[in-house]
Design an enzyme around this catalytic site. Structure first.
Site, PDB file in Angstrom:
ATOM      1  N   ASP A 109     -12.383  -6.384  -4.903  1.00  0.00           N
ATOM      2  CA  ASP A 109     -13.033  -7.273  -3.951  1.00  0.00           C
ATOM      3  C   ASP A 109     -12.344  -7.120  -2.591  1.00  0.00           C
ATOM      4  OD1 ASP A 109     -10.663  -8.703  -4.154  1.00  0.00           O
ATOM      5  OD2 ASP A 109     -11.523 -10.395  -5.233  1.00  0.00           O
ATOM      6  N   SER A 140      -2.208 -14.208  -6.474  1.00  0.00           N
ATOM      7  CA  SER A 140      -3.443 -13.790  -7.156  1.00  0.00           C
ATOM      8  C   SER A 140      -3.355 -12.398  -7.763  1.00  0.00           C
ATOM      9  CB  SER A 140      -4.627 -13.846  -6.178  1.00  0.00           C
ATOM     10  OG  SER A 140      -4.407 -12.993  -5.074  1.00  0.00           O
ATOM     11  N   HIS A 187      -8.325  -7.605  -3.530  1.00  0.00           N
ATOM     12  CA  HIS A 187      -7.570  -7.171  -4.712  1.00  0.00           C
ATOM     13  C   HIS A 187      -7.933  -5.779  -5.204  1.00  0.00           C
ATOM     14  CE1 HIS A 187      -7.980 -11.638  -4.771  1.00  0.00           C
ATOM     15  NE2 HIS A 187      -6.663 -11.542  -4.894  1.00  0.00           N
TER      16      HIS A 187
END
Length: 369
Positions: A326, A36, A329
């Site tokens: 978040d 991600s 990340h």
């Protein structure tokens, strides 16, 4: 007259040589394998995946401010490094508009949120691409390009391309450190890192066998300090064991890459490690222009951990002051610092026309608190 013609001939030759060099430089592209932290939209096309960044406020500081598949408010580290090197940003492999011509001009990004070095990593997210799966997709890409431009030209194209491999954190956070996974009781900290290195070594050799010669393998940051790890602690401090695992991974990864470069002819593999600078930013955020390094900019009030950023979430007042976007990340600005450190350590050179970074608004929209 003969002198003038000679000078003209020399000038034409120089211009021709420069044109060739410009053409060679402009056709350098990237193939990115990752999770991600590098995903630019693959997971948004995996309809059953629980690891997606399809909702506002993801992408708020990128382009038109709409969600684009990146798990941050702006750019990824790979975006920024590529921009600094003058390379085009490769589109997601699952992008419906992807064609052979786009691949030849831009490369491809296979990164998938929740993916890991190990096939079992992240299976709680239902759908994601592991590194082995990403390499399989790359093999399919090679077949497409070979059919398009022929065997010899295809081999040259892939040998001259740049490769990024950036996975590993999910293998710990969403595998080894969770008791629901078999690996958590099959290995100890040392043997699990050794298992990851054995697997990663096979994968890098596989990419080498497919023509990859210029490759950057990213290390792990202090993953014990991400907000998700902190909130699992009653004290709110970084998880020391998790950080030690990241350091062990980086040490072993650096040794692995050095060994591969020695043994694989014509390989130029580099290990990019920004652990120390990120740890210092987290420990001393004000020194680097941040004012928060322990909680996410996008959060759901006092409900923590809110594992993803959603439209009902509240945004911090100034996103450039937060290290984390978040629970998992980094923010765009933190990614820029990480990219700068990797560039500094590895000595990457500018290679063309830089892409302007997406501008970040000065303040959050009215939903901010």
């Amino acid at each position: 007259m003969e002198s003038i013609n000679t000078n003209m001939l020399v000038a034409i030759m120089i211009i021709s040589v420069l044109a060739i060099f410009m053409e060679l430089g402009s056709c350098k592209v990237q193939f990115i394998f990752g999770d991600s932290l590098s995903d630019v939209g693959n997971n948004k096309y995996l309809t059953r995946s629980l690891a997606t960044a399809n909702l506002p406020w993801y992408g708020i500081d990128f382009g038109n401010g709409m969600p684009n598949g990146r798990f941050t408010n702006g750019r990824t580290v790979a975006d920024i490094i590529g921009d600094r090197m003058g390379l085009p940003r490769p589109p997601a492999f699952l992008e419906p508009t992807l064609t052979e011509d786009i691949i030849l001009a831009n490369g491809v990004n296979y990164a998938s949120g929740g993916g890991g070095i190990l096939n079992d990593t992240g299976n709680l997210f239902i759908q994601r691409f592991s590194l082995y799966k990403q390499i399989e997709l790359f093999q399919g890409t090679q077949t497409l390009i070979q059919n398009k431009i022929g065997h010899n030209a295809s081999q040259k194209f892939f040998a001259e391309s740049n490769y990024v491999v950036a996975l590993g954190s999910n293998d710990f956070i969403n595998n080894y450190l969770l008791p629901v996974y078999r690996d958590s009781w099959t290995y100890n900290d040392n043997t699990f890192v050794a298992y990851l290195m054995e697997t990663l070594g096979k994968q890098l050799k596989l990419l080498y066998g497919l023509g990859a010669r210029q490759m950057t393998i990213f290390g792990l940051g202090p993953m014990g300090c991400i907000p998700l790890q902190r909130v699992l602690s009653t004290s709110g401090d970084c998880q020391d064991r998790t950080n030690k695992l990241a350091l062990s991974f980086n040490k072993a990864g650096n040794n692995l890459v050095a060994d591969l470069t020695k043994t694989l002819p014509n390989s130029n593999f580099k290990f990019g490690d920004a652990y120390e600078v990120v740890a210092d930013v987290i420990s001393h955020p004000v020194r680097y222009g941040f004012n928060n390094s322990d909680s996410p900019c996008c959060s759901f009030g006092r409900i923590r951990p809110a594992l993803t950023c959603i439209p009902a979430s509240s945004l911090c007042e100034d996103r450039s002051k937060y290290v984390f976007w978040d629970e998992y990340h980094p923010s765009d600005r933190a990614n820029e610092m990480i990219a700068t450190e990797i560039i500094r350590k590895l000595g990457f050179l500018y290679n063309g026309t830089n892409l302007a970074p997406s501008p970040a608004p000065a303040a959050a929209p009215s939903s901010g608190d």
